[in-house]
Design a protein around this motif. Structure first.
Motif, PDB file in Angstrom:
ATOM      1  N   PHE A   1       0.835  -1.199   0.000  1.00  0.00           N
ATOM      2  CA  PHE A   1       0.000   0.000   0.000  1.00  0.00           C
ATOM      3  C   PHE A   1       0.873   1.253   0.000  1.00  0.00           C
ATOM      4  CE2 PHE A   1      -1.729   3.304   2.866  1.00  0.00           C
ATOM      5  CZ  PHE A   1      -2.732   3.789   2.046  1.00  0.00           C
ATOM      6  N   LEU A   2       1.827   1.317   0.922  1.00  0.00           N
ATOM      7  CA  LEU A   2       2.687   2.494   1.019  1.00  0.00           C
ATOM      8  C   LEU A   2       3.578   2.643  -0.213  1.00  0.00           C
ATOM      9  CD1 LEU A   2       3.608   2.396   4.808  1.00  0.00           C
ATOM     10  CD2 LEU A   2       2.205   4.107   3.629  1.00  0.00           C
TER      11      LEU A   2
ATOM     12  N   THR B   1      -4.850   3.678  -7.851  1.00  0.00           N
ATOM     13  CA  THR B   1      -5.845   2.602  -7.903  1.00  0.00           C
ATOM     14  C   THR B   1      -5.345   1.390  -7.126  1.00  0.00           C
ATOM     15  OG1 THR B   1      -6.651   3.376 -10.045  1.00  0.00           O
ATOM     16  CG2 THR B   1      -7.167   1.089  -9.445  1.00  0.00           C
ATOM     17  N   ARG B   2      -4.089   1.055  -7.295  1.00  0.00           N
ATOM     18  CA  ARG B   2      -3.498  -0.048  -6.525  1.00  0.00           C
ATOM     19  C   ARG B   2      -3.579   0.229  -5.029  1.00  0.00           C
ATOM     20  NH1 ARG B   2       0.174   0.046 -11.037  1.00  0.00           N
ATOM     21  NH2 ARG B   2       0.101  -1.989 -12.076  1.00  0.00           N
TER      22      ARG B   2
ATOM     23  N   ALA C   1      -7.427  -8.760  -7.568  1.00  0.00           N
ATOM     24  CA  ALA C   1      -8.505  -8.238  -8.420  1.00  0.00           C
ATOM     25  C   ALA C   1      -8.125  -6.907  -9.051  1.00  0.00           C
ATOM     26  CB  ALA C   1      -9.797  -8.096  -7.610  1.00  0.00           C
ATOM     27  N   VAL C   2      -7.559  -6.008  -8.272  1.00  0.00           N
ATOM     28  CA  VAL C   2      -7.157  -4.700  -8.812  1.00  0.00           C
ATOM     29  C   VAL C   2      -6.045  -4.867  -9.836  1.00  0.00           C
ATOM     30  CG1 VAL C   2      -6.036  -2.508  -8.227  1.00  0.00           C
ATOM     31  CG2 VAL C   2      -7.951  -3.323  -6.874  1.00  0.00           C
ATOM     32  N   GLU C   3      -5.075  -5.711  -9.539  1.00  0.00           N
ATOM     33  CA  GLU C   3      -3.966  -5.905 -10.469  1.00  0.00           C
ATOM     34  C   GLU C   3      -4.443  -6.528 -11.778  1.00  0.00           C
ATOM     35  OE1 GLU C   3      -0.370  -4.938 -11.651  1.00  0.00           O
ATOM     36  OE2 GLU C   3      -1.127  -4.466  -9.661  1.00  0.00           O
ATOM     37  N   LEU C   4      -5.327  -7.511 -11.700  1.00  0.00           N
ATOM     38  CA  LEU C   4      -5.877  -8.106 -12.928  1.00  0.00           C
ATOM     39  C   LEU C   4      -6.655  -7.078 -13.732  1.00  0.00           C
ATOM     40  CD1 LEU C   4      -7.038 -11.614 -11.649  1.00  0.00           C
ATOM     41  CD2 LEU C   4      -5.116 -11.108 -13.179  1.00  0.00           C
ATOM     42  N   TRP C   5      -7.439  -6.253 -13.050  1.00  0.00           N
ATOM     43  CA  TRP C   5      -8.204  -5.219 -13.756  1.00  0.00           C
ATOM     44  C   TRP C   5      -7.263  -4.217 -14.422  1.00  0.00           C
ATOM     45  CZ3 TRP C   5      -8.744   0.109 -12.970  1.00  0.00           C
ATOM     46  CH2 TRP C   5      -9.705   0.700 -13.786  1.00  0.00           C
TER      47      TRP C   5
END
Length: 174
Positions: free
Chosen positions: A79-80, A103-104, A151-155
């Motif tokens: 996150f950081l 977004t990540r 999910a975010v990385e795939l998107w």
């Protein structure tokens, strides 16, 4: 569990209140109507740093022991890293990259929200499994944060890159 959080009320509030503000500000970063507004960008970074630093501090008192602590350490670091990377991309005027890194970071942060229903499922089945919170909190953290991060990385990887710099960051296809 309530006693653990109550004994560290100041730290808990120092974590939860900026996290709530982060979640409330984040949508403004992605709405076209606010695309030119500077205030969300000026708020999101300091809020994120506070959330990240207090998450590290809170992990020293984790209910799920080392399993939970390891999830917090990994995903909080991601996150950081994403937040700092977004900041530097924004400073370099790479707005598309800044948005993708933000977004990540938002996706990872929202992993804690995904963790809650996972914990609910563990609580609901505890009569059958005989698991107590200290046994399933860490697993719930790993599941919740992993689901969101993947999910975010795939998107992000399924969307077409918007700039040459962004294309250079993608892993080449084999």
């Amino acid at each position: 569990m309530d006693a653990i959080f109550a004994s560290r009320a100041a730290l808990t509030l120092a974590h939860i209140l900026p996290a709530m503000a982060f979640v409330l500000v984040a949508p403004f970063l992605f709405l076209r109507r606010f695309a030119g507004a500077a205030w969300p960008r000026h708020l999101i970074y300091p809020l994120g740093i506070i959330v990240g630093l207090t998450a590290y501090a809170m992990s020293t008192y984790s209910i799920g022991g080392w399993t939970e602590r390891s999830a917090v350490l990994l995903f909080n670091s991601l996150f950081l890293f994403s937040l700092v990377r977004a900041f530097w991309c924004g400073r370099a005027n790479e707005i598309v990259l800044e948005r993708r890194w933000l977004t990540r970071s938002v996706g990872i942060l929202l992993g804690i929200a995904t963790t809650r229903p996972v914990m609910g499922a563990f609580f609901a089945t505890s009569r059958l499994t005989h698991l107590v919170p200290s046994q399933f909190f860490g697993v719930a953290f790993w599941i919740g944060f992993s689901l969101n991060t993947v999910a975010v990385e795939l998107w992000l990887r399924s969307t077409k890159p918007q700039s040459q710099a962004e294309r250079n960051l993608l892993i080449p296809e084999s």
